[in-house]
Motif scaffolding. Structure first.
Motif, PDB file in Angstrom:
ATOM      1  N   PHE A  98     -13.492   6.549   7.980  1.00 58.22           N
ATOM      2  CA  PHE A  98     -13.983   6.965   6.663  1.00 58.22           C
ATOM      3  C   PHE A  98     -15.134   6.092   6.189  1.00 58.22           C
ATOM      4  O   PHE A  98     -15.776   6.406   5.202  1.00 58.22           O
ATOM      5  N   PHE A  99     -15.405   4.971   6.863  1.00 55.81           N
ATOM      6  CA  PHE A  99     -16.505   4.096   6.432  1.00 55.81           C
ATOM      7  C   PHE A  99     -17.714   4.163   7.360  1.00 55.81           C
ATOM      8  O   PHE A  99     -18.587   3.320   7.290  1.00 55.81           O
ATOM      9  N   TYR A 148      -4.993  -0.699  -4.027  1.00 59.91           N
ATOM     10  CA  TYR A 148      -3.701  -0.010  -3.944  1.00 59.91           C
ATOM     11  C   TYR A 148      -3.285   0.570  -5.304  1.00 59.91           C
ATOM     12  O   TYR A 148      -2.335   1.338  -5.385  1.00 59.91           O
ATOM     13  N   VAL A 176      -5.072   3.331  11.283  1.00 62.63           N
ATOM     14  CA  VAL A 176      -6.045   3.259  10.168  1.00 62.63           C
ATOM     15  C   VAL A 176      -7.413   3.067  10.817  1.00 62.63           C
ATOM     16  O   VAL A 176      -7.799   1.946  11.123  1.00 62.63           O
ATOM     17  N   MET A 236      -5.042  11.428   6.462  1.00 59.41           N
ATOM     18  CA  MET A 236      -5.394  10.176   7.156  1.00 59.41           C
ATOM     19  C   MET A 236      -4.822  10.130   8.567  1.00 59.41           C
ATOM     20  O   MET A 236      -5.065   9.196   9.315  1.00 59.41           O
ATOM     21  N   TRP A 291     -12.042  -5.459  -3.249  1.00 58.25           N
ATOM     22  CA  TRP A 291     -12.387  -4.106  -2.807  1.00 58.25           C
ATOM     23  C   TRP A 291     -13.893  -4.002  -2.505  1.00 58.25           C
ATOM     24  O   TRP A 291     -14.704  -4.807  -2.962  1.00 58.25           O
ATOM     25  N   TRP A 301     -12.832  -5.182   3.628  1.00 63.40           N
ATOM     26  CA  TRP A 301     -13.530  -4.550   4.769  1.00 63.40           C
ATOM     27  C   TRP A 301     -14.952  -5.096   4.846  1.00 63.40           C
ATOM     28  O   TRP A 301     -15.544  -5.416   3.806  1.00 63.40           O
ATOM     29  N   ASN A 306     -10.020  -6.660   8.530  1.00 69.30           N
ATOM     30  CA  ASN A 306     -10.737  -5.639   9.308  1.00 69.30           C
ATOM     31  C   ASN A 306     -12.039  -6.173   9.904  1.00 69.30           C
ATOM     32  O   ASN A 306     -13.018  -5.438  10.020  1.00 69.30           O
ATOM     33  N   TRP A 358       0.856  -1.201   0.000  1.00 66.21           N
ATOM     34  CA  TRP A 358       0.000   0.000   0.000  1.00 66.21           C
ATOM     35  C   TRP A 358       0.890   1.248   0.000  1.00 66.21           C
ATOM     36  O   TRP A 358       1.827   1.317   0.790  1.00 66.21           O
TER      37      TRP A 358
HETATM   38  O1  NHF Z   1      -5.591  -1.466   2.962  1.00 63.36           O
HETATM   39  C1  NHF Z   1      -5.948  -0.297   3.079  1.00 63.36           C
HETATM   40  C2  NHF Z   1      -5.172   0.840   2.682  1.00 63.36           C
HETATM   41  O2  NHF Z   1      -5.880   1.706   1.867  1.00 63.36           O
HETATM   42  C3  NHF Z   1      -7.229   2.004   2.134  1.00 63.36           C
HETATM   43  C4  NHF Z   1      -7.528   3.457   2.116  1.00 63.36           C
HETATM   44  O3  NHF Z   1      -7.137   4.040   0.916  1.00 63.36           O
HETATM   45  C5  NHF Z   1      -7.710   1.397   3.391  1.00 63.36           C
HETATM   46  O4  NHF Z   1      -9.089   1.410   3.372  1.00 63.36           O
HETATM   47  C6  NHF Z   1      -7.294   0.002   3.522  1.00 63.36           C
HETATM   48  O5  NHF Z   1      -7.475  -0.479   4.791  1.00 63.36           O
END
Ligand code: NHF
Ligand code: NDP
Length: 316
Positions: free
Chosen positions: A301-302, A48, A297, A218, A79, A111, A159, A20
């Motif tokens: 955002f969700f 990614y 993280v 972030m 995704w 997720w 997650n 990532w």
């Molecule tokens: O793997 C991840 C990294 O990027 C994402 C955000 O852009 C995250 O949602 C995710 O957990």
């Protein structure tokens, strides 16, 4: 190298390379460097945006005979915009095409959150589908089909809280083999480790080094640095190791896999060499005391339609 053993005898190397934020133009070199230096596990995801370039590196190392396909462990993730049952296999096939592979070793639901098809990242509530509209079990059954078709050897989730896992396990005989979650000294996930161990679910630690290269938007204000933590740097000094090596070694001692990301050759090598660090009881006790339920993280955002923060993490 330490491995995590699966029921069918397959072994996943405990240390893998995260991808990532590994920029296009850099990620292929990072993957190739990693494999040339002994990595056999690469962690990828469609979101990614770099799987095609990871695929170029994989094709090269396979063609050059540096490794055989069966010696590699490649993970990718579905995704959130492809949770409907008819969208799972096409998403996986696109990932396979990008990675230039016939099969994955592990495919994860990224997720427990669903977006409408075509939405890369949601901008408002309307971009989401609720879990009533697309229940996790619908997505999971398509994951089982993908495994049956031989497109992936193993399937799992990412997650997922204990509650989310319990809900899913109740509804299926083919339970997730892996849960990939954020895990590091500030978020030790002791209860989840215990629950997963009782249920034969492996864990992979993501953002193990504190994900310092996330974008500023972030990041929380004043978030703590993991690699500069006094306890970690003191233990590192004592062993003549780096802070990253201490953390990666701590992860593998706890029986999880761990997937530090780097695009820097020295750090890629350093991270794999963390297996040489010998942490003692005193070190482990001091690291245990750092647990603070702190997430880098956050998943905030969700939090929207059909998903509260509590739904994702079992916490307010
Ligand atoms: O793997 C991840 C990294 O990027 C994402 C955000 O852009 C995250 O949602 C995710 O957990
Ligand atoms: N399932 C999910 O939802 C998620 C999965 N992931 C996965 O986990 C992987 C790792 O997590 P990620 O969030 O990237 O963050 P990490 O915790 O792995 O941290 C990456 C940062 O640490 C730096 N770094 C790497 N090695 C060292 C070292 N030895 N010493 C000092 N700094 C170092 C990297 O810089 P540099 O590259 O310059 O070395 C980068 O800035 C991801 O890449 C992804 O594959 C991550 C988040 C969510």
């Amino acid at each position: 190298m330490k491995t995590l053993k699966f029921k069918n005898g397959d072994e996943m190397p405990a240390i893998g390379l995260g991808t990532w934020k590994s920029a296009k133009g850099e990620v292929a070199k990072a993957v190739k460097t990693a494999i040339q230096n002994g990595y056999r596990h690469i962690d990828c995801a469609a979101t990614y945006g770099n799987e095609a370039e990871v695929g170029e590196a994989l094709a090269e190392v396979l063609k050059e005979g540096i490794v055989k396909r069966e010696e590699l462990w490649i993970t990718s993730k579905l995704w959130n915009n492809s949770h409907k049952k008819e969208d799972v296999l096409p998403a996986l096939k696109q990932t396979l095409k990008d990675l230039q592979l016939d099969y994955l070793d592990l495919y994860l639901i990224h997720w427990p959150v669903a977006f409408k098809p075509g939405v890369a990242f949601p901008e408002n509530d309307d971009d989401y589908l609720s879990l009533e509209e697309v229940p996790i079990i619908e997505t999971w059954e398509a994951m089982i089909d993908a495994k049956k078709e031989g497109l992936t050897k193993h399937i799992g989730v990412s997650n997922f809280s204990q509650t989310k896992l319990e809900d899913l396990i109740k509804k299926t005989d083919d339970i997730p083999e892996m849960n990939q979650v954020e895990l590091h000294p500030y978020l030790q996930q002791n209860e989840l480790i215990e629950f997963c161990s009782k249920n034969n679910i492996h864990l992979t630690a993501y953002s193990p080094l504190g994900s310092g290269d996330r974008s500023d938007e972030m990041k929380a204000k004043d978030e703590p640095s993991l690699l500069e933590n006094k306890v970690i740097t003191t233990i590192a000094k004592k062993h003549g190791a780096s802070p990253a090596q201490v953390i990666i070694n701590w992860d593998t001692l706890r029986g999880t896999a761990v997937i530090p990301k780097s695009t820097n050759e020295t750090r890629i090598i350093e991270n794999l060499e963390s297996t040489g660090v010998k942490l003692d009881e005193d070190d482990l006790q001091k690291i245990a005391e750092l647990d603070d339920n702190f997430r880098y993280v956050t998943g905030k955002f969700f939090v929207t339609k059909g998903n509260s923060y509590k739904d994702i993490y079992d916490e307010e």
